[in-house]
Design an enzyme around this catalytic site. Structure first.
Site, mmCIF file in Angstrom:
data_model
loop_
_atom_site.group_PDB
_atom_site.id
_atom_site.type_symbol
_atom_site.label_atom_id
_atom_site.label_comp_id
_atom_site.label_asym_id
_atom_site.label_seq_id
_atom_site.Cartn_x
_atom_site.Cartn_y
_atom_site.Cartn_z
ATOM 1 N N GLU A 168 10.935 2.075 -5.352
ATOM 2 C CA GLU A 168 10.132 0.833 -5.373
ATOM 3 C C GLU A 168 10.916 -0.400 -5.831
ATOM 4 O O GLU A 168 10.464 -1.126 -6.714
ATOM 5 C CB GLU A 168 8.895 1.045 -6.241
ATOM 6 C CG GLU A 168 8.029 2.173 -5.735
ATOM 7 C CD GLU A 168 6.836 2.493 -6.634
ATOM 8 O OE1 GLU A 168 6.684 1.859 -7.691
ATOM 9 O OE2 GLU A 168 6.057 3.398 -6.269
ATOM 10 N N HIS A 247 0.999 5.700 0.883
ATOM 11 C CA HIS A 247 -0.303 5.671 0.196
ATOM 12 C C HIS A 247 -1.224 4.789 1.020
ATOM 13 O O HIS A 247 -1.191 3.552 0.881
ATOM 14 C CB HIS A 247 -0.160 5.085 -1.217
ATOM 15 C CG HIS A 247 0.522 5.991 -2.181
ATOM 16 N ND1 HIS A 247 -0.052 7.167 -2.617
ATOM 17 C CD2 HIS A 247 1.720 5.903 -2.799
ATOM 18 C CE1 HIS A 247 0.767 7.760 -3.469
ATOM 19 N NE2 HIS A 247 1.859 7.024 -3.591
ATOM 20 N N GLU A 276 4.435 10.666 -0.346
ATOM 21 C CA GLU A 276 3.295 10.595 -1.287
ATOM 22 C C GLU A 276 1.996 10.356 -0.531
ATOM 23 O O GLU A 276 1.139 9.575 -0.958
ATOM 24 C CB GLU A 276 3.535 9.468 -2.317
ATOM 25 C CG GLU A 276 4.845 9.632 -3.084
ATOM 26 C CD GLU A 276 5.067 8.592 -4.176
ATOM 27 O OE1 GLU A 276 4.124 7.885 -4.550
ATOM 28 O OE2 GLU A 276 6.213 8.508 -4.663
ATOM 29 N N ASP A 278 -1.499 9.954 0.915
ATOM 30 C CA ASP A 278 -2.944 10.098 0.662
ATOM 31 C C ASP A 278 -3.630 8.991 1.445
ATOM 32 O O ASP A 278 -3.050 7.928 1.660
ATOM 33 C CB ASP A 278 -3.311 10.088 -0.826
ATOM 34 C CG ASP A 278 -2.687 8.965 -1.638
ATOM 35 O OD1 ASP A 278 -2.182 7.994 -1.042
ATOM 36 O OD2 ASP A 278 -2.712 9.047 -2.871
HETATM 37 O O1 9MR Z 1 0.290 9.681 -9.579
HETATM 38 C C1 9MR Z 1 1.035 9.101 -10.637
HETATM 39 C C2 9MR Z 1 0.108 8.780 -11.797
HETATM 40 O O2 9MR Z 1 -0.346 9.981 -12.386
HETATM 41 C C3 9MR Z 1 0.832 7.947 -12.822
HETATM 42 O O3 9MR Z 1 -0.078 7.524 -13.802
HETATM 43 C C4 9MR Z 1 1.453 6.754 -12.153
HETATM 44 C C5 9MR Z 1 2.206 5.928 -13.168
HETATM 45 O O4 9MR Z 1 3.049 4.991 -12.608
HETATM 46 O O5 9MR Z 1 2.339 7.168 -11.130
HETATM 47 C C6 9MR Z 1 1.674 7.826 -10.111
HETATM 48 O O6 9MR Z 1 2.583 8.170 -9.095
HETATM 49 C C7 9MR Z 1 3.194 7.080 -8.411
HETATM 50 C C8 9MR Z 1 4.572 7.517 -7.987
HETATM 51 O O7 9MR Z 1 5.312 7.972 -9.085
HETATM 52 C C9 9MR Z 1 5.310 6.409 -7.287
HETATM 53 N N1 9MR Z 1 4.552 5.858 -6.200
HETATM 54 C C10 9MR Z 1 3.185 5.497 -6.514
HETATM 55 C C11 9MR Z 1 2.453 6.666 -7.152
HETATM 56 C C12 9MR Z 1 0.999 6.333 -7.364
HETATM 57 O O8 9MR Z 1 0.874 5.299 -8.284
#
Ligand code: 9MR
Length: 457
Positions: A168, A247, A276, A278
Site C-alpha cells: 500500500e 477488496h 485479499e 472480498d
Molecule cells: O483484516 C485486517 C484487520 O484485522 C486489521 O485490523 C487491519 C489493520 O490494518 O488489517 C486488516 O487487513 C488489511 C491488510 O493487512 C492489508 N489490506 C487491507 C486489509 C483490510 O483492512
C-alpha cells in the site's frame, strides 16, 4: 538454462552412488494426473484450483485455529494461507530488536502439516508499525526497516512462497503519487531497497508488491503501480509479482476491465495474485468473474479470500465472504467452485526423463554419503518428500527439482538454491539426518526430486 549449467558435474555425479527409493514407481502414480481438456469436478476450492495450476487460499487469524468449525473448513477447502495480522511489523517486532514469532510460526506449522503454501504479509508498510517505528525518521528508520526485512525474511526462509515485501505505498485518487508516510520520507528508493534486502535474505521466495484499488485499469493508482513495476523490471530490481488485494467492499466495485489489469501487469514479466478478495454482499456473478479473469491469465497464480466466514471478516457487516457465520457454503461459494471446475487445466509440461536408478549395492566413494528418498503425503497440487542421509553426520545433499515444480517449504536442514531455483543444496544443521520439503507441482504432476549428490563433511 538449468540444463546447460548441469553439464560440468555430470561424470562425477554418475560415479556418485544414488539410492532412489523403491517407492519411485508408487510416486509416479500417486499424483492426480490431469489430462488436458479432461472434465473435472473437484469438490473443494483448493483441489479445483490446483487442477488448474493455481492455489485458492484464505487469510487466517491464528487465534481462530482453536475453533474447530473454522479449522475444519480451512483444512478442507484451502491450500494457501496468509496471516491476517500475525506477520505484520507490530506483531513480529513489538519492541525494537525483540522479535516475537510465536503466532506466525504456529500458522506456518499448521500450513506445513496441511501442505498449504504461505504468503508472508507484510515486510514494509506505513500501517501497523509498532510505536517505536512510528516515531522514527530518516536514516534511522530506513535502517530499522531494512533490518526488519532481513531478520524476518531470514527467520522464515524456505517457509514462505511469496512475500508482500511492500504494502500500500501509493495514494488513492487521481494523483498517481506515492503515499506520504514516514517510510516514503526516507527517500523514494525505500521500496526497491526493501525488495533487495528481501531477495538477499530469502532468494527462493517470490517477492510481490501488494496494494488495493489497483483493480481498475483506468485508475491513476493502477497506472502508477504499473509504471513502478515496469521501471523495476527495466532496472533489475528484484520483483516477481504484484498482488491485487481486490477488496470490493466499502463501495469499491469489481471493474469490468479487471482482466485487462491482470494481463497488463503479467505482460511486464511478473506473476499476478489476487491477495485479499472480498465482495460486498458476495454476489455470485462478481465472484465468478474474478475467478474467470484469473483463469484467463496464465500468470495469475491464485486467489486468496480475506477470511473464511462472514463472521471472520474485517467487514462482517457487509457479509462479503464465501461461507456464512455458521460455516455453510453461500451461493457465491458454488459459483466460485463451478467457475474453477470449468476452467482449463494447464498444459502438463514436457515429458520428464525418469530419474537415474543408480546401483544401490555399490558402496559410496570415500567422502560421500547416501541419501535415500522417502515419498511423503501427496495432495492434488503438491507433495512432501523426506530424505535420510546415512554414512555421515555432517553432509550436504544436492537435489534437482524439475521446473515448473518448485519447493514451497522446507524443514530440518539448511537450504539454498542456485539461480534457476531448481537445484537445491541442503546442509545438515544439527537437526538430525532426515530433512524434508514440500514441492508444488505447478502443472507437472509426474516429476519427482532427484538426488544429485551426497557429500560428507
Ligand atoms: O483484516 C485486517 C484487520 O484485522 C486489521 O485490523 C487491519 C489493520 O490494518 O488489517 C486488516 O487487513 C488489511 C491488510 O493487512 C492489508 N489490506 C487491507 C486489509 C483490510 O483492512
Amino acid at each position: 538454462m538449468a540444463n546447460s549449467s548441469r553439464a560440468p558435474g555430470r561424470s562425477r555425479r554418475l560415479r556418485t552412488a544414488l539410492v532412489v527409493s523403491a517407492a519411485v514407481g508408487l510416486l509416479a502414480t500417486a499424483g492426480a494426473v490431469v489430462l488436458p481438456g479432461s472434465a473435472s469436478a473437484a469438490s473443494t476450492l483448493g483441489a479445483s484450483a490446483a487442477e488448474r495450476g493455481r492455489y485458492f487460499g484464505t487469510a487466517v487469524a491464528v487465534s481462530r485455529l482453536n475453533d474447530s468449525a473454522y479449522t475444519t473448513i480451512l483444512n478442507r477447502e484451502f491450500n494457501q494461507v496468509t496471516a491476517e495480522n500475525e506477520m505484520k511489523i507490530d506483531a513480529l517486532q513489538p519492541n525494537q530488536g525483540q522479535f516475537n514469532y510465536g503466532n506466525a510460526d504456529r500458522l506456518v506449522q499448521h500450513a506445513r502439516n496441511q501442505g498449504m503454501q504461505v504468503r508472508g504479509h507484510t515486510l514494509a508498510w506505513h500501517s501497523q508499525q509498532p510505536g517505536w517505528m512510528q516515531n522514527m525518521s530518516g536514516t534511522t528508520l530506513r535502517n530499522a526497516m531494512l533490518n526488519h526485512v532481513t531478520q524476518v525474511a531470514t527467520h522464515f526462509r524456505g517457509q514462505i512462497a511469496w512475500w508482500d515485501v511492500v504494502n500500500e505505498a501509493f495514494q488513492d485518487g487521481s494523483s498517481g503519487a506515492r503515499r506520504d508516510s514516514n517510510l516514503q520520507r526516507t527517500g523514494n528508493d525505500w521500496i526497491e531497497a526493501a525488495f533487495r534486502a528481501a531477495r538477499q535474505a530469502d532468494p527462493n521466495a517470490q517477492l510481490c508488491y501488494n496494494d488495493y484499488n489497483i483493480d481498475n485499469w483506468n485508475d491513476a493508482k493502477t497506472q502508477a503501480v504499473y509504471r513502478m513495476v515496469q521501471d523495476f523490471k527495466s532496472r533489475g530490481v528484484p520483483i516477481d509479482c504484484v498482488g491485487l488485494q481486490s477488496h470490493f467492499t466499502g463501495g469499491s466495485n469489481y471493474p469490468s476491465n479487471y482482466r485487462t489489469t491482470l494481463s497488463s501487469f503479467a505482460a511486464l514479466g511478473v506473476d499476478v495474485h489476487i491477495t485479499e478478495l472480498d465482495i460486498r454482499n458476495a454476489p455470485s456473478d462478481a465472484y465468478r468473474n474474478v475467478v474467470n479473469d484469473c483463469l484467463a491469465v496464465a500468470r495469475c497464480k491464485g486467489i486468496t479470500v480475506w477470511g473464511i466466514r462472514d463472521s471472520d471478516s474485517w467487514r462482517s457487516n457487509e457479509s462479503p465472504l464465501l461461507f456464512n457465520g455458521s460455516g455453510q457454503k453461500k451461493p457465491a461459494y458454488d459459483a466460485v467452485l463451478a467457475a474453477l471446475n470449468s476452467g482449463t487445466p494447464p498444459p502438463t509440461g514436457n515429458p520428464t526423463t525418469p530419474p537415474p536408478t543408480g546401483n544401490p549395492t555399490t558402496p559410496p566413494p570415500a567422502g560421500s554419503c547416501t541419501a535415500t528418498v522417502t515419498p511423503g503425503q501427496v495432495w492434488g497440487d503438491r507433495y512432501n518428500t523426506s530424505v535420510t542421509v546415512s554414512g555421515a553426520s555432517t553432509w550436504s545433499v544436492v537435489v534437482a527439482i524439475t521446473a515448473p515444480q518448485r519447493v514451497s517449504s522446507t524443514w530440518s536442514g539448511s537450504f539454498s538454491w542456485d539461480g534457476s531455483g531448481n537445484i537445491m543444496t541442503v546442509r545438515s544443521n544439527g537437526s538430525g539426518n532426515t530433512f524434508g520439503f514440500t514441492t508444488m507441482m505447478n502443472g507437472n504432476s509426474s516429476a519427482r526430486p532427484q538426488i544429485r549428490s551426497c557429500t560428507a563433511g
